[in-house]
Motif scaffolding. Structure first.
Motif, short mmCIF file in Angstrom:
data_model
loop_
_atom_site.label_atom_id
_atom_site.label_comp_id
_atom_site.label_asym_id
_atom_site.label_seq_id
_atom_site.Cartn_x
_atom_site.Cartn_y
_atom_site.Cartn_z
N LYS A 55 0.85 -1.19 0.00
CA LYS A 55 0.00 0.00 0.00
C LYS A 55 0.88 1.24 0.00
N VAL A 56 0.36 2.30 -0.56
CA VAL A 56 1.14 3.53 -0.69
C VAL A 56 1.28 4.24 0.65
N SER A 57 0.35 4.05 1.55
CA SER A 57 0.40 4.76 2.83
C SER A 57 1.59 4.36 3.69
N ILE A 58 2.27 3.28 3.33
CA ILE A 58 3.45 2.86 4.10
C ILE A 58 4.67 3.72 3.77
N LEU A 59 4.59 4.47 2.67
CA LEU A 59 5.73 5.30 2.27
C LEU A 59 5.82 6.51 3.19
N ASP A 60 6.81 6.51 4.05
CA ASP A 60 7.06 7.62 4.95
C ASP A 60 8.57 7.79 5.11
N TRP A 61 8.94 8.63 6.05
CA TRP A 61 10.36 8.91 6.28
C TRP A 61 11.13 7.64 6.63
N ALA A 62 10.54 6.80 7.43
CA ALA A 62 11.22 5.57 7.86
C ALA A 62 11.43 4.63 6.67
N PHE A 63 10.47 4.57 5.76
CA PHE A 63 10.61 3.71 4.57
C PHE A 63 11.77 4.20 3.71
N VAL A 64 11.82 5.51 3.47
CA VAL A 64 12.89 6.08 2.65
C VAL A 64 14.24 5.91 3.36
N ALA A 65 14.26 6.13 4.67
CA ALA A 65 15.51 5.98 5.42
C ALA A 65 16.00 4.54 5.37
N GLY A 66 15.08 3.59 5.51
CA GLY A 66 15.48 2.19 5.42
C GLY A 66 15.97 1.82 4.03
N LYS A 67 15.33 2.37 3.04
CA LYS A 67 15.75 2.10 1.66
C LYS A 67 17.14 2.67 1.40
N LEU A 68 17.38 3.89 1.86
CA LEU A 68 18.67 4.53 1.61
C LEU A 68 19.76 4.08 2.58
N ALA A 69 19.44 3.17 3.47
CA ALA A 69 20.47 2.56 4.31
C ALA A 69 21.14 1.41 3.58
N ASP A 70 20.54 0.95 2.50
CA ASP A 70 21.07 -0.16 1.70
C ASP A 70 21.89 0.39 0.53
N PRO A 71 23.17 0.05 0.43
CA PRO A 71 24.02 0.57 -0.65
C PRO A 71 23.52 0.21 -2.05
N ILE A 72 22.81 -0.89 -2.19
CA ILE A 72 22.29 -1.26 -3.51
C ILE A 72 21.29 -0.22 -3.99
N TRP A 73 20.42 0.24 -3.08
CA TRP A 73 19.43 1.23 -3.47
C TRP A 73 20.05 2.60 -3.68
N ILE A 74 21.14 2.89 -3.00
CA ILE A 74 21.84 4.16 -3.26
C ILE A 74 22.40 4.14 -4.68
N VAL A 75 23.04 3.05 -5.05
CA VAL A 75 23.59 2.93 -6.40
C VAL A 75 22.46 2.95 -7.42
N TRP A 76 21.37 2.24 -7.14
CA TRP A 76 20.20 2.21 -8.04
C TRP A 76 19.68 3.63 -8.28
N ASP A 77 19.48 4.38 -7.17
CA ASP A 77 18.95 5.73 -7.29
C ASP A 77 19.96 6.69 -7.94
N LEU A 78 21.25 6.48 -7.68
CA LEU A 78 22.26 7.30 -8.35
C LEU A 78 22.25 7.05 -9.86
N LEU A 79 22.17 5.80 -10.26
CA LEU A 79 22.07 5.49 -11.69
C LEU A 79 20.83 6.12 -12.30
N LEU A 80 19.73 6.02 -11.60
CA LEU A 80 18.48 6.61 -12.07
C LEU A 80 18.62 8.13 -12.21
N LEU A 81 19.20 8.76 -11.22
CA LEU A 81 19.40 10.21 -11.25
C LEU A 81 20.28 10.62 -12.41
N TRP A 82 21.46 10.01 -12.51
CA TRP A 82 22.43 10.41 -13.52
C TRP A 82 21.92 10.13 -14.94
N LEU A 83 21.40 8.92 -15.15
CA LEU A 83 20.91 8.59 -16.49
C LEU A 83 19.74 9.47 -16.89
N ALA A 84 18.79 9.70 -15.99
CA ALA A 84 17.62 10.50 -16.33
C ALA A 84 17.99 11.96 -16.59
#
Length: 150
Positions: A55-84
């Motif tokens: 569900k979308v309502s689970i997306l909050d600060w804690a969800f984003v913080a947990g996601k960005l604690a994982d180096p794989i997601w940092i690299v994923w988001d960096l690739l997304l940022l740079w390529l886009a």
């Protein structure tokens, strides 16, 4: 009447021009390659953020913080940022080259380049230096995790 042999336009002895880096060719290749990668990255991003949690309502600060604690997601988001950003800037560069002329074209290209660099630097800094424990939070579970980490 004499018959002269006319050399083919691409004959080696007519190559008085040095070969230069062809930005249009590489821009075209980049758009195709980055477009394919962006489709994969965007749908992976959407799946993880919208479908995986249930569900979308689970997306909050804690969800984003947990996601960005994982180096794989940092690299994923960096690739997304740079390529886009570079993909979009390359498309804008093509439009500026097609429709703007003279000094206005030069001004627009410089503004586009400066904007792209600033956004890439700021986005990269946010993703690589993100610390979720700065500031307060309403989530008691997340606040306990931050307190234990310090």
């Amino acid at each position: 009447m004499s018959t002269q042999n006319i050399a083919a336009p691409r004959s080696p002895h007519l190559s008085h021009r040095k070969r230069r880096f062809n930005i249009e060719k590489w821009g075209w290749i980049y758009m195709r390659a980055s477009g394919v990668l962006l489709v994969v990255l965007v749908f992976g991003h959407l799946f993880y953020n919208l479908i995986f949690p249930g569900k979308v309502s689970i997306l909050d600060w804690a969800f984003v913080a947990g996601k960005l604690a994982d180096p794989i997601w940092i690299v994923w988001d960096l690739l997304l940022l740079w390529l886009a950003l570079i993909h979009g800037s390359n498309g804008m560069r093509t439009l500026i080259n097609d429709y703007a002329h003279g000094r206005f074209r030069t001004l627009l290209l410089w503004a586009l380049g400066a904007t792209t660099v600033v956004l890439l630097v700021l986005g990269t800094l946010v993703l690589t230096t993100f610390d979720p424990c700065i500031g307060g939070t309403d989530n008691a579970e997340f606040a306990a995790i931050c307190a234990a980490a310090q």
